[in-house]
Write an enzyme that holds these catalytic residues in place. Sequence first.
Site, short mmCIF file in Angstrom:
data_model
loop_
_atom_site.label_atom_id
_atom_site.label_comp_id
_atom_site.label_asym_id
_atom_site.label_seq_id
_atom_site.Cartn_x
_atom_site.Cartn_y
_atom_site.Cartn_z
N LYS A 1 0.87 -1.19 0.00
CA LYS A 1 0.00 0.00 0.00
C LYS A 1 0.89 1.23 0.00
CE LYS A 1 -4.36 1.20 0.19
NZ LYS A 1 -5.51 0.55 -0.46
N ASP B 1 -6.72 4.54 -4.85
CA ASP B 1 -7.46 4.37 -3.60
C ASP B 1 -8.11 5.73 -3.37
OD1 ASP B 1 -7.92 2.55 -1.16
OD2 ASP B 1 -7.21 4.35 -0.19
P1 NDP Z 1 -13.48 8.14 -2.46
O1 NDP Z 1 -12.49 9.16 -2.09
O2 NDP Z 1 -13.93 8.00 -3.87
O3 NDP Z 1 -14.81 8.32 -1.59
C1 NDP Z 1 -14.81 8.40 -0.20
C2 NDP Z 1 -16.21 8.87 0.19
O4 NDP Z 1 -16.36 8.77 1.59
C3 NDP Z 1 -16.50 10.32 -0.18
O5 NDP Z 1 -17.85 10.40 -0.57
C4 NDP Z 1 -16.26 11.06 1.15
O6 NDP Z 1 -16.98 12.28 1.26
C5 NDP Z 1 -16.85 10.03 2.08
N1 NDP Z 1 -16.40 10.19 3.47
C6 NDP Z 1 -15.16 10.43 3.94
N2 NDP Z 1 -15.18 10.47 5.28
C7 NDP Z 1 -16.46 10.23 5.64
C8 NDP Z 1 -17.13 10.12 6.89
N3 NDP Z 1 -16.46 10.27 8.03
N4 NDP Z 1 -18.46 9.88 6.90
C9 NDP Z 1 -19.14 9.71 5.75
N5 NDP Z 1 -18.57 9.81 4.54
C10 NDP Z 1 -17.25 10.05 4.50
O7 NDP Z 1 -12.90 6.73 -1.92
P2 NDP Z 1 -13.26 5.27 -2.38
O8 NDP Z 1 -14.72 5.15 -2.56
O9 NDP Z 1 -12.35 4.87 -3.48
O10 NDP Z 1 -12.79 4.43 -1.11
C11 NDP Z 1 -13.58 4.36 0.06
C12 NDP Z 1 -13.00 3.32 0.98
O11 NDP Z 1 -12.92 2.06 0.31
C13 NDP Z 1 -11.59 3.59 1.49
O12 NDP Z 1 -11.50 3.02 2.79
C14 NDP Z 1 -10.72 2.76 0.54
O13 NDP Z 1 -9.48 2.41 1.12
C15 NDP Z 1 -11.59 1.55 0.36
N6 NDP Z 1 -11.32 0.78 -0.84
C16 NDP Z 1 -11.42 1.35 -2.07
C17 NDP Z 1 -11.21 0.59 -3.21
C18 NDP Z 1 -11.45 1.15 -4.56
O14 NDP Z 1 -11.40 0.37 -5.52
N7 NDP Z 1 -11.74 2.44 -4.71
C19 NDP Z 1 -10.74 -0.79 -3.11
C20 NDP Z 1 -10.76 -1.34 -1.76
C21 NDP Z 1 -11.00 -0.54 -0.69
P3 NDP Z 1 -16.42 13.66 0.62
O15 NDP Z 1 -16.81 13.58 -0.82
O16 NDP Z 1 -17.15 14.71 1.39
O17 NDP Z 1 -14.94 13.67 0.85
#
Ligand code: NDP
Length: 461
Positions: A142, A182
Site C-alpha cells: 500500500k 485508492d
Molecule cells: P473516495 O475518495 O472515492 O470516496 C470516499 C467517500 O467517503 C467520499 O464520498 C467522502 O466524502 C466520504 N467520506 C469520507 N469520510 C467520511 C465520513 N467520516 N463519513 C461519511 N462519509 C465520508 O474513496 P473510495 O470510494 O475509493 O474508497 C472508500 C474506501 O474504500 C476507502 O477506505 C478505501 O481504502 C476503500 N477501498 C477502495 C477501493 C477502490 O477500488 N476504490 C478498493 C478497496 C478498498 P467527501 O466527498 O465529502 O470527501
Amino acid sequence: MPGAPQTERPTSRSRKLHPRLESVFDTVVTRNPAEREFHEAVRGVLGTLGPVIERQPEYLEAKLVERICEPERQIIFRVPWTDDRGSVQVNRGYRVEFNGALGPFKGGLRFHPSVSSSIVKFLGFEQVFKNALTGLPLGGGKGGSDFDPKGRSEAEVMRFCQSFMSELHRHIGEYTDVPAGDAGVGEREIGFLFGQYRRITNRYESGTLTGKGLTWGGAQVRKEATGYGCAYFAEEMLRTQGSSLSGRTVTVSGSGNVAIYAIEKAQQLGGTVIGCSDSKGYVHDPAGLDVELVKQIKEVERGPLEDYATHRPGASFVPGARLWEVATEVALPCATQGELDADDARKLIESGTVLVVEGANMPCTPEAVGLLREGGVLFGPAKAANAGGVATSALEMQQNASRDSWTFEYTEHRLVEIMRDIHRSCYEMSGECGVPGDYVVGANNAAFVRVAEAMLAMGVT
Ligand code: NDP
C-alpha cells in the site's frame, strides 16, 4: 508513562489472543510505537488465528506470524512540488511493500491529509490477506501521501503526481510492485502517474499501474468492481440464510467510488437503497436513491452531496450526522476507516439490521464488530467483501500481459465468480474453525494459510 509505546490494548470485545501469539503482538506494538491503526489491524487478525495455529504448529516454529507482521520493505520519501502561485510545497510519500510471497506487491495509493505510516501499514497488512483471498497471484502492499487533492487545480495535481512518481518509479514494476488507486487517487491521478513513469523509464509497461483509462490499458469494470463486489458478497451471505437483497432496505455510507457502485449493484439485485453520505452529512431518500443523480453530483461536478436533496423531492440532507441512525435491514459502510463505532452498531442492532458488509477498509471499529457479533448481525469483513477491486486489477494485469481487452460482460462474469469463490472459502473455513458463519475467522484463517504455505515453501525469506 512518558516515552512508553502507545499500546493498542485489546478492548473487552476483542477476541482473546492465543497464548503463543501474545508476545508476537507485544513485539509489533513495541517495534511500531504510536501506530494505533496498524496495531488494531494486527490485533484483529491475530485474535482469530487460534484454530490454524493449533492445527499447524509448524507455522509458529517457522516464525511465520512474526514474519507476516513485518513489512518486507518500507519506503518514505519527500515529495516537493510547486503550487499555482509559485510557492514550493512539501509532502511525504509512502510505499509499504508488505508481503510478496504470492506475487508482486499489489495495493492502492491514497492521497489524503490523514495518510501516515500507521495508516499505510494497516492498509498494507490488510491487503496481504485480501489479495490472498482472491486466489490470484498477488502479494500485498500500500502507499500514498498526505497530499490533499481537494481544492487543488488539475495542474497542481499533475505536478504533485509527477514529483511523487519521480521517486516511486525506482521501486515499482510489473514483476515487483504494482500500485493502483485508492481514496483521492482515481483515473486522472493514475494517468498523471503513468505518464511520468513512462517518461522516466522510456517503457510502456502497462502492467506497472492499474486503474488506467479504458483507452490506454485499463480494464472494463475496474471502476465499478469494489462496489459491485461488495454487493455481490452481501448477496452471497444472505443466500446462506435462504434470503437475498431483493426487497430489502439498504444504506450505503459514502458517495465516492466504492459507495456509488455498491448502491448501483444493490439496486440491480433488488434492494432499495434509502441513504448514502459524504463527510458533511447524509441523504435520506425513502423512495430509493437516484444513483445517476449521485454520480452527476459526486463524479461529474465533484460537489457536495447536500445538492442531492435540492434536486429530489422527498429526499432530505441531514448535516453533521451519521447515516447509521437511519433504520435499515442491510448496512454497507463504504466511506472510510472507523466510521461505524459502538454507538452506531447499537443503533443498527436496535433498528433490526440483519447484515453489515464492509465496502471500505476497516470502517467498523473492533468494538462495533464485537457488538454486531453478539447482537446476531451477520458481518462481512472488508478483506473479503471489498476484494473485488483488487481482483479486477489482477484481471487488468492479465489483459495487459496478453495485450488483450475483455468486454464488460465477460469481466463482470469473472468478478462474480471470484466473489463467489472468496465467499465460499471464507464460509467453509469458518466451519472448519468451528464457528460457521463467522466470516472474520473464516477470512483471516483462509488467507493466512495461503500466504503461510507459500512462505514455508520458499524457506526463510
Ligand atoms: P473516495 O475518495 O472515492 O470516496 C470516499 C467517500 O467517503 C467520499 O464520498 C467522502 O466524502 C466520504 N467520506 C469520507 N469520510 C467520511 C465520513 N467520516 N463519513 C461519511 N462519509 C465520508 O474513496 P473510495 O470510494 O475509493 O474508497 C472508500 C474506501 O474504500 C476507502 O477506505 C478505501 O481504502 C476503500 N477501498 C477502495 C477501493 C477502490 O477500488 N476504490 C478498493 C478497496 C478498498 P467527501 O466527498 O465529502 O470527501
